[in-house]
Design a protein around this motif. Structure first.
Motif, PDB file in Angstrom:
ATOM      1  N   GLU A 343       0.810  -1.218   0.000  1.00 43.70           N
ATOM      2  CA  GLU A 343       0.000   0.000   0.000  1.00 43.70           C
ATOM      3  C   GLU A 343       0.841   1.264   0.000  1.00 43.70           C
ATOM      4  O   GLU A 343       0.457   2.283  -0.572  1.00 43.70           O
ATOM      5  N   ASP A 344       2.015   1.232   0.645  1.00 38.87           N
ATOM      6  CA  ASP A 344       2.841   2.436   0.736  1.00 38.87           C
ATOM      7  C   ASP A 344       3.808   2.567  -0.447  1.00 38.87           C
ATOM      8  O   ASP A 344       4.658   3.442  -0.452  1.00 38.87           O
ATOM      9  N   PRO A 349      11.188   2.544  -6.622  1.00 41.87           N
ATOM     10  CA  PRO A 349      12.304   3.457  -6.357  1.00 41.87           C
ATOM     11  C   PRO A 349      11.785   4.755  -5.734  1.00 41.87           C
ATOM     12  O   PRO A 349      10.600   5.098  -5.898  1.00 41.87           O
ATOM     13  N   PRO A 350      12.633   5.489  -5.023  1.00 41.65           N
ATOM     14  CA  PRO A 350      12.172   6.667  -4.277  1.00 41.65           C
ATOM     15  C   PRO A 350      11.395   7.668  -5.107  1.00 41.65           C
ATOM     16  O   PRO A 350      10.326   8.112  -4.696  1.00 41.65           O
ATOM     17  N   GLU A 351      11.915   8.038  -6.270  1.00 39.60           N
ATOM     18  CA  GLU A 351      11.232   9.061  -7.064  1.00 39.60           C
ATOM     19  C   GLU A 351       9.879   8.564  -7.558  1.00 39.60           C
ATOM     20  O   GLU A 351       8.880   9.283  -7.508  1.00 39.60           O
ATOM     21  N   GLN A 352       9.844   7.309  -8.024  1.00 36.96           N
ATOM     22  CA  GLN A 352       8.576   6.761  -8.483  1.00 36.96           C
ATOM     23  C   GLN A 352       7.605   6.598  -7.323  1.00 36.96           C
ATOM     24  O   GLN A 352       6.395   6.799  -7.459  1.00 36.96           O
ATOM     25  N   ARG A 353       8.148   6.226  -6.154  1.00 34.70           N
ATOM     26  CA  ARG A 353       7.294   6.088  -4.981  1.00 34.70           C
ATOM     27  C   ARG A 353       6.683   7.431  -4.594  1.00 34.70           C
ATOM     28  O   ARG A 353       5.500   7.523  -4.249  1.00 34.70           O
ATOM     29  N   ARG A 354       7.492   8.484  -4.680  1.00 29.83           N
ATOM     30  CA  ARG A 354       6.985   9.818  -4.331  1.00 29.83           C
ATOM     31  C   ARG A 354       5.836  10.216  -5.267  1.00 29.83           C
ATOM     32  O   ARG A 354       4.807  10.726  -4.815  1.00 29.83           O
ATOM     33  N   TRP A 421       3.861   8.891   4.769  1.00 30.32           N
ATOM     34  CA  TRP A 421       4.802   8.145   3.919  1.00 30.32           C
ATOM     35  C   TRP A 421       5.495   9.075   2.936  1.00 30.32           C
ATOM     36  O   TRP A 421       6.681   8.927   2.643  1.00 30.32           O
ATOM     37  N   LEU A 422       4.742  10.052   2.391  1.00 33.55           N
ATOM     38  CA  LEU A 422       5.325  10.993   1.444  1.00 33.55           C
ATOM     39  C   LEU A 422       6.413  11.836   2.109  1.00 33.55           C
ATOM     40  O   LEU A 422       7.476  12.074   1.534  1.00 33.55           O
ATOM     41  N   ALA A 423       6.160  12.277   3.348  1.00 35.30           N
ATOM     42  CA  ALA A 423       7.160  13.067   4.066  1.00 35.30           C
ATOM     43  C   ALA A 423       8.419  12.243   4.312  1.00 35.30           C
ATOM     44  O   ALA A 423       9.547  12.734   4.210  1.00 35.30           O
TER      45      ALA A 423
END
Length: 572
Positions: A343-344, A349-354, A421-423
Motif C-alpha cells: 500500500e505504501d 524506487p524513491p522518485e517513483q514512490r513519491r 509516507w510521502l514526508a
C-alpha cells in the motif's frame, strides 16, 4: 424564306429525319452515361470517407493505462490531433458525395425523364407530318394513274367511233352508239384531269408546307432541346468542379491542423518526460574494493547504497554471487521484481514512490471533496425539510449524513497516512544540487535501512543484484504492517519464497523466446496466469504452472485482470 429567318439551323437537314433521331437518342444516352459517372464518383467519395474514418477510429487511443501514459508525450498528442483532423477531412469527402448526389445526380435524373418525353413528342409530330405527306403523295399518284387510264380509254373510244363512222356496212344506230361511248370516255378523262390537277396543286402546297414550315419547326424544337441538353451538361460539369472547390477551405484547415500538430512536437520535452517517468532516485553504487583473491568481493558501503554488508559475519564465497536485476530465478521460480505492490509503494524506487504517493493523495482529496459536496447538498435538503415538513422528513437524511461523515473521516485518515509516507520519502530524497552532479537516471537516497519491503534490500540501481544482506535487518512496522512474524533472513536460493496468487489471465499476442535469465518463453495464443502487473518497466510476471513462471514483455500479451484481484498483495 423560313431558312433565312432561322439562320443556320437544323432545317437544312430536313431530309435527315432518321439521322437526327439517332443523334438525339445518342445525346440522351450521353446524359445517362455522365449521370452514371457522377454516381460512381460519389460512391468513391463515400467509400473513401468511410475508410478514412475507420482508419482514424482504429488508431484512436484506447482507454487504458498504457494510452494514458503515452498522452504525456508531445508526439503522441500530435498524433491524436492528426487523427482528429483526419476525421474532419473524411467529413469533407462525405460533403462532396452528398453535394454530387443532390446537385447533379438527382437533377440529371429528373431532367432525363423530361428530355425523353419532349423528344418523344417532337418525333411523334415529325412522323405524323411525314405520314401525312406520304398519304398526299399516294393520292396524287392514284389520281394521276386514273387520269392516264381515262385518257387512254377516251383515245380508244374515239378511234373506234371513227372506224365505225367510216364503215358503210355499219348501221346508223351502231355509229351513234360508238359516238356516245367516245363522248362519255372524253368526259371521264376530263374529270380525271381536273381531279389530278386538284390533287397535284394540293400536294405541292402540302409538300411546301411540310419542308418549309412543319418539319423546320419540329427540327427547331429538337435543336432547342439539344442545345438545352448540352447547356445542362456544361452546368453539371461546372458544378462537378465547384463541389470540390467549396470544401477546399475546410480541407486546407484540416491540413493546417495536421501541420500545426506536427510543429507542436517537442523532442526535448519528451526526453525530459522519459527521465521524469523512469528516474529512480537511487544513488549509483560505490566502487568495488580490491581485496585478496581468497576474500569475497563486496561493495563499498555508502549512506545511500542499497546493499548492506552483513554485520558481524560474512557469507561464504560460495554463497556470494551476483545476478542481473530484476530477474532472479530460483528453481524456475522468480523472486519479486518490484515487490507485490504494498500500500505504501515501498517496492518502488524513491522518485517513483513519491509520485505514486502524491497521486494517491490527490485522488483521496478529490474523493473527500466529492463527499463534502454531497454532505453540503444533504444539509441544504435537511434545512428545506425542517422549514417545510410537508416536503419530507428531516430525520430521513440523518443516516446518510452520518455515513458521509464516517467516509470523510476515513478518507482524511488515509490522506494523513499517505502524507506521512510521502514526508518520509521526501526526507530521504537527495537535494537538487546532488542530483545535478549525478546521472539523470541515478538519484540519491538518504537511508540504508529499507523498510516495509525486502525488495529494496535486494535491488541495485545499476542493473545488478546482490545476495549480501544484514542479518540484523528488521522490518519496520507501518500503519499497515507487513504480515510476517519475524525478521526474515534470505539465503541465495530464496527457498522459502511463497507462491504468488494469480490476479488475472493473459493471452500471448506474439511468440517470445525468453533467452534472458528470469524470462519465460511463450507461444502465440498461449493462455497464462498473471501474478504481477507491469510496474512501469514494460514487463509482466506470468505463470504457466506451479513450477514455471517468469517475465514477458507487456506489449507481447493481452492482460485480463480480475476486478477483485487488483491491488492484491503477497509479502514474503
Amino acid at each position: 424564306m423560313v431558312e433565312e429567318r432561322m439562320g443556320i439551323c437544323w432545317s437544312y437537314t430536313k431530309d435527315q429525319f432518321d439521322n437526327l433521331e439517332k443523334h438525339t437518342q445518342w445525346g440522351i444516352e450521353f446524359v445517362e452515361k455522365y449521370t452514371k459517372f457522377v454516381k460512381e464518383r460519389s460512391e468513391i467519395e463515400t467509400n473513401y470517407a468511410k475508410q478514412i474514418r475507420n482508419l482514424s477510429k482504429k488508431y484512436q487511443p484506447k482507454k487504458n493505462s498504457r494510452e494514458e501514459e503515452e498522452s504525456k508525450y508531445t508526439f503522441c498528442r500530435a498524433f491524436l490531433m492528426t487523427l482528429n483532423e483526419l476525421n474532419d477531412y473524411a467529413g469533407q469527402h462525405e460533403v462532396i458525395a452528398e453535394n454530387l448526389t443532390s446537385q447533379i445526380i438527382t437533377e440529371l435524373s429528373r431532367y432525363l425523364q423530361e428530355l425523353k418525353a419532349e423528344r418523344k413528342s417532337h418525333f411523334h409530330d415529325g412522323r405524323k407530318a411525314q405520314q401525312h405527306i406520304e398519304s398526299s403523295w399516294k393520292q396524287l399518284e392514284s389520281s394521276k394513274k386514273r387520269f392516264e387510264r381515262d385518257c387512254k380509254e377516251a383515245d380508244r373510244a374515239q378511234q373506234y367511233f371513227e372506224k365505225m363512222d367510216a364503215d358503210i356496212n355499219v348501221t346508223k344506230a351502231d355509229v351513234e352508239k360508238a359516238r356516245q361511248q367516245a363522248q362519255m370516255r372524253h368526259q371521264m378523262a376530263a374529270d380525271s384531269k381536273s381531279e389530278y390537277s386538284s390533287y397535284l396543286q394540293k400536294f405541292n402546297q402540302e409538300q411546301n408546307d411540310h419542308y418549309y414550315t412543319i418539319i423546320p419547326n419540329i427540327f427547331q424544337k429538337l435543336q432547342d432541346m439539344e442545345e438545352k441538353r448540352i447547356e445542362r451538361i456544361g452546368v453539371c460539369m461546372k458544378t462537378f468542379a465547384d463541389v470540390d472547390r467549396q470544401v477546399l477551405p475546410i480541407v486546407g484547415k484540416c491540413l493546417d491542423g495536421m501541420t500545426k500538430a506536427a510543429e507542436s512536437i517537442e523532442p526535448k520535452t519528451d526526453s525530459k518526460q522519459v527521465v521524469e517517468s523512469y528516474k529512480s532516485g537511487f544513488e549509483p553504487p560505490g566502487d568495488v574494493e580490491f581485496e585478496d583473491y581468497g576474500q569475497p568481493m563486496k561493495r563499498t558501503a555508502s549512506d545511500t547504497s542499497l546493499s548492506n554488508p552483513r554485520e558481524g559475519k560474512e557469507k561464504p564465497a560460495g554463497k556470494s554471487k551476483t545476478k542481473l536485476w530484476p530477474f532472479i530465478k530460483n528453481k524456475n521460480k522468480l523472486s519479486l521484481k518490484l515487490g507485490s505492490g504494498p500500500e505504501d509503494f515501498s517496492h518502488l524506487p524513491p522518485e517513483q514512490r513519491r509520485k505514486k504517493l502524491q497521486g494517491k493523495i490527490d485522488e483521496l482529496n478529490k474523493d473527500i471533496q466529492k463527499e463534502m459536496d454531497q454532505r453540503d447538498a444533504l444539509t441544504k435538503m435537511k434545512d428545506v425539510y425542517v422549514k417545510n415538513p410537508q416536503m419530507g422528513d428531516p430525520a430521513s437524511v440523518d443516516p446518510r449524513l452520518l455515513e458521509i461523515g464516517q467516509n470523510i473521516e476515513k478518507l482524511q485518515s488515509e490522506v494523513q497516512k499517505f502524507e506521512g509516507w510521502l514526508a518520509e520519502v521526501e526526507e530521504r530524497m537527495p537535494s537538487k544540487s546532488d542530483t545535478h552532479r549525478r546521472s539523470g537516471l541515478y538519484e540519491t537516497q538518504n537511508n540504508t535501512t529499507v523498510s516495509n519491503n525486502c525488495a529494496q534490500d535486494r535491488e541495485s540501481p545499476d542493473g545488478s543484484y546482490t545476495e549480501e544482506q544484514n542479518s540484523e535487518t528488521q522490518v519496520k512496522a507501518n500503519t499497515h504492517p507487513i504480515p510476517t512474524s519475524t525478521t526474515p533472513e534470505f539465503d541465495d536460493e530464496f527457498d522459502d519464497e511463497e507462491t504468488l496468487p494469480a490476479i488475472g489471465t493473459c493471452k500471448a499476442l506474439y511468440p517470445f523466446e525468453g533467452h534472458n535469465e528470469g524470462t519465460i518463453s511463450v507461444a502465440e495464443g498461449e493462455l497464462l496466469y498473471v501474478i504481477e502487473e507491469d510496474k512501469g518497466d514494460g514487463w509482466t510476471r506470468v505463470r504457466r504452472n506451479e513450477d514455471e513462471e517468469g517475465y514477458v514483455p507487456t506489449s507481447y500479451v493481452e492482460v485480463f485482470l480480475e476486478t477483485n484481484a487488483k491491488g492484491a498483495m503477497t509479502y514474503i
